[in-house]
Scaffold this motif. Structure first.
Motif, PDB file in Angstrom:
ATOM      1  N   TYR A 114      -1.797 -14.947 -49.657  1.00 59.71           N
ATOM      2  CA  TYR A 114      -2.926 -14.085 -49.850  1.00 59.71           C
ATOM      3  C   TYR A 114      -4.283 -14.853 -49.664  1.00 59.71           C
ATOM      4  N   LEU A 115      -4.403 -15.822 -49.485  1.00 60.88           N
ATOM      5  CA  LEU A 115      -5.899 -16.346 -48.878  1.00 60.88           C
ATOM      6  C   LEU A 115      -6.179 -15.515 -47.799  1.00 60.88           C
ATOM      7  N   THR A 116      -5.581 -14.989 -46.895  1.00 57.30           N
ATOM      8  CA  THR A 116      -5.939 -13.919 -45.826  1.00 57.30           C
ATOM      9  C   THR A 116      -6.421 -12.595 -46.607  1.00 57.30           C
ATOM     10  N   ALA A 117      -6.464 -12.480 -47.959  1.00 59.49           N
ATOM     11  CA  ALA A 117      -6.915 -11.542 -48.682  1.00 59.49           C
ATOM     12  C   ALA A 117      -6.441 -10.199 -48.207  1.00 59.49           C
ATOM     13  N   ASN A 118      -5.283  -9.848 -47.646  1.00 63.59           N
ATOM     14  CA  ASN A 118      -4.512  -8.889 -47.173  1.00 63.59           C
ATOM     15  C   ASN A 118      -3.174  -8.821 -47.670  1.00 63.59           C
ATOM     16  N   MET A 119      -2.938  -7.486 -48.159  1.00 68.80           N
ATOM     17  CA  MET A 119      -1.459  -7.453 -48.931  1.00 68.80           C
ATOM     18  C   MET A 119      -0.337  -7.380 -47.764  1.00 68.80           C
ATOM     19  N   SER A 120      -0.708  -6.435 -46.727  1.00 71.89           N
ATOM     20  CA  SER A 120       0.303  -6.584 -45.820  1.00 71.89           C
ATOM     21  C   SER A 120       0.492  -7.625 -44.895  1.00 71.89           C
ATOM     22  N   THR A 121      -0.547  -8.404 -44.768  1.00 74.61           N
ATOM     23  CA  THR A 121      -0.643  -9.750 -43.935  1.00 74.61           C
ATOM     24  C   THR A 121       0.335 -10.493 -44.689  1.00 74.61           C
ATOM     25  N   THR A 122       0.092 -10.812 -46.097  1.00 72.58           N
ATOM     26  CA  THR A 122       0.749 -11.406 -47.006  1.00 72.58           C
ATOM     27  C   THR A 122       2.310 -11.401 -46.957  1.00 72.58           C
ATOM     28  N   TYR A 123       2.774  -9.909 -47.052  1.00 75.37           N
ATOM     29  CA  TYR A 123       4.036  -9.566 -46.866  1.00 75.37           C
ATOM     30  C   TYR A 123       4.617 -10.103 -45.629  1.00 75.37           C
ATOM     31  N   LEU A 124       3.753 -10.024 -44.341  1.00 80.34           N
ATOM     32  CA  LEU A 124       4.370 -10.364 -42.985  1.00 80.34           C
ATOM     33  C   LEU A 124       4.595 -11.846 -42.975  1.00 80.34           C
ATOM     34  N   ILE A 125       3.891 -12.720 -43.741  1.00 92.92           N
ATOM     35  CA  ILE A 125       4.033 -13.854 -43.791  1.00 92.92           C
ATOM     36  C   ILE A 125       5.015 -14.544 -44.821  1.00 92.92           C
ATOM     37  N   VAL A 126       5.403 -13.849 -46.092  1.00 91.07           N
ATOM     38  CA  VAL A 126       6.324 -14.412 -46.990  1.00 91.07           C
ATOM     39  C   VAL A 126       7.666 -13.739 -46.863  1.00 91.07           C
ATOM     40  N   PHE A 127       7.642 -12.646 -46.436  1.00 95.92           N
ATOM     41  CA  PHE A 127       9.082 -12.222 -46.460  1.00 95.92           C
ATOM     42  C   PHE A 127       9.933 -12.867 -45.354  1.00 95.92           C
ATOM     43  N   PRO A 128       9.633 -12.858 -44.451  1.00 96.86           N
ATOM     44  CA  PRO A 128      10.098 -13.343 -43.112  1.00 96.86           C
ATOM     45  C   PRO A 128      10.863 -14.768 -43.503  1.00 96.86           C
ATOM     46  N   LEU A 251      -6.532 -16.339 -39.710  1.00 95.81           N
ATOM     47  CA  LEU A 251      -6.573 -15.147 -40.391  1.00 95.81           C
ATOM     48  C   LEU A 251      -7.301 -15.939 -41.707  1.00 95.81           C
ATOM     49  N   ALA A 252      -6.992 -16.686 -42.298  1.00 91.93           N
ATOM     50  CA  ALA A 252      -7.385 -17.208 -43.647  1.00 91.93           C
ATOM     51  C   ALA A 252      -8.831 -18.244 -43.410  1.00 91.93           C
ATOM     52  N   TYR A 253      -8.794 -18.957 -42.363  1.00 95.57           N
ATOM     53  CA  TYR A 253     -10.101 -19.808 -41.925  1.00 95.57           C
ATOM     54  C   TYR A 253     -11.254 -19.212 -41.482  1.00 95.57           C
ATOM     55  N   PHE A 254     -10.814 -18.760 -40.043  1.00 91.37           N
ATOM     56  CA  PHE A 254     -11.819 -18.420 -39.248  1.00 91.37           C
ATOM     57  C   PHE A 254     -12.145 -17.149 -39.463  1.00 91.37           C
ATOM     58  N   LYS A 255     -11.238 -16.164 -40.157  1.00 91.02           N
ATOM     59  CA  LYS A 255     -11.671 -14.993 -40.426  1.00 91.02           C
ATOM     60  C   LYS A 255     -11.354 -13.919 -39.081  1.00 91.02           C
ATOM     61  N   VAL A 256     -10.912 -14.317 -38.153  1.00 91.74           N
ATOM     62  CA  VAL A 256     -10.874 -13.718 -36.914  1.00 91.74           C
ATOM     63  C   VAL A 256     -10.123 -12.406 -37.408  1.00 91.74           C
TER      64      VAL A 256
END
Length: 439
Positions: A114-128, A251-256
């Motif tokens: 969640y350092l990406t500060a986006n819920m959907s992105t967090t799901y996409l990282i965690v669940f797989p 996503l988390a550091y460079f905020k692209v």
């Protein structure tokens, strides 16, 4: 027709269809809001323009990210990367691995993601990463969603999160100030997280008789290993892992912009892993987004209707806010924001959280008459609202999470909503006991 009456009609009819559960919700959310806009006096052309504007806004802010994010992570899962990681993790932990450890790992990964500060992105990282492990230990996949979302709630104080920024705008304070006020609320989640682990562990042990690896898990593992996955690319493990790491850093550091990150990652993954037949894997991964896209557009119809402001009139959102002021008994006015905080989970099940956000100015103006600052009123909602937004069919991110966890949306929203309601109560109780919230 009165905006207040139309708003009540739209909410009641939508709730009725949700409870009836005989017509797909996206059909309801396409038709009912459009009819309500006509009742407000909008022409077909004006209503269409407003809805298209809402769709463009949502697609720009999150839609394209969801599209390419789902494609990338489904494609990455097909390569077998996460299966390999889970197998290695199990091998390293050996007998130490159990249901509780898996839940702890899920919480930690969710907080980091969640350092990406986006819920959907967090799901996409965690669940797989975690769902194969939940399957291996026969754990309820819905619990993975709830554990992840509770961890997200504890981290929602991040000053670069869109939810906090929106709340800061409503409270007329800087995101940094609101983040500092919300951190204590994030800490109040710790007991709730631990209680969730305990509850889920007790239920699991009652069902399966153990917190360790089920007796038939090894046989299931061997059977799974024997299955030939034509899309698996074990020889490209390190390449895929490197691309995955670059995605997280970007996503988390460079905020692209997230949609650009996922477009690039999808193209690279497809061309390197499936260069001889990249079209087939692209089509397989892209098909998953269809249901999410349809529901995303349906939600836009609902939001557009709620926020549409007729010429010379008022929007349904503002009309409801004014109506609430007249409905609340005077002796409860002081505790209006606390009551809405307690009921946030069941309310958000039926009303989009964006509509809920518009109530903040009302809470602030009423609370100010009783000596509450805007920060005292808004800070509790920053983290606790996250417990509700994952358990509503009105939020597109819910469909992303349920798709990745392979669980039914209605079951998750109904059963998960009960668990999150009590989780919210625990957080509030801890805040009261520790002095984070003062009455």
């Amino acid at each position: 027709m009165s905006p207040t009456v139309v708003a009540i009609i739209m909410v009641v009819v939508t709730i009725g269809f949700i409870l009836w559960n005989k017509i797909p919700l996206n059909f309801v959310m396409f038709v009912v809001p459009f009819v309500c806009m006509l009742l407000l006096g909008f022409s077909l052309t004006d209503a269409s323009s407003i809805i298209l504007g809402q769709i463009n806004t949502v697609m720009t802010t999150s839609g394209y990210m969801l599209l390419f994010g789902l494609i990338y992570f489904i494609m990455l899962t097909e390569t077998g990367l996460f299966d390999i990681i889970i197998n290695k993790l199990i091998g390293m932990l050996g007998n130490k691995m159990n249901v509780v450890v898996i839940m702890v790992i899920t919480t930690i990964i969710s907080c980091v993601a969640y350092l990406t500060a986006n819920m959907s992105t967090t799901y996409l990282i965690v669940f797989p990463i975690m769902i194969p492990l939940f399957n291996r230990y026969k754990m309820d996949r819905m619990n993975a969603f709830l554990i992840c979302q509770t961890a997200i709630g504890a981290m929602c104080w991040l000053p670069w999160g869109i939810g906090l920024v929106n709340s800061a705008m409503m409270a007329n304070v800087s995101p940094e100030e609101l983040a500092a006020a919300s951190i204590p609320w994030g800490l109040c989640f710790i007991p709730a997280i631990i209680l969730q682990w305990v509850y889920f562990a007790l239920v699991h042990k009652k069902q399966h008789g153990t917190l360790g690896l089920p007796q038939d898990a090894e046989a299931l593992q061997e059977s799974a290993e024997k299955k030939d996955n034509p899309n698996a690319r074990p020889k490209l493990l390190w390449f895929n892992l490197l691309v995955f790491a670059c995605v997280i850093v970007a996503l988390a550091y460079f905020k692209v912009p997230s949609y650009l990150v996922f477009i690039a990652a999808s193209i690279i993954t497809a061309m390197v892993n499936y260069r001889k037949d990249f079209g087939a894997i692209w089509n397989k991964a892209g098909a998953t987004f269809f249901n999410v896209l349809v529901m995303l557009i349906a939600i836009c119809f609902y939001l557009a209707a709620f926020n549409a402001e007729p010429e010379g009139g008022t929007s349904m959102v503002n009309a409801l806010a004014d109506a609430m002021t007249g409905i609340f008994p005077e002796f409860l006015m002081k505790y209006m924001f606390i009551i809405f905080l307690i009921l946030v989970v069941p309310i958000i099940h039926f009303v989009p959280y964006q509509v809920y956000n518009t109530m903040y100015p009302l809470f602030i103006s009423v609370g100010a008459t009783f000596g509450y600052t805007s920060m005292q009123i808004i800070a509790p909602f920053v983290c606790n609202l996250a417990l509700a937004t994952s358990n509503t069919p009105m939020n597109s991110a819910t469909y992303v999470g349920c798709t990745l966890c392979d669980i039914d949306v209605n079951r998750h929203c109904n059963k998960g909503g009960v668990i999150m309601f009590f989780t919210n109560l625990v957080v509030i109780a801890v805040a009261l006991l520790t002095g984070v919230m003062r009455l």
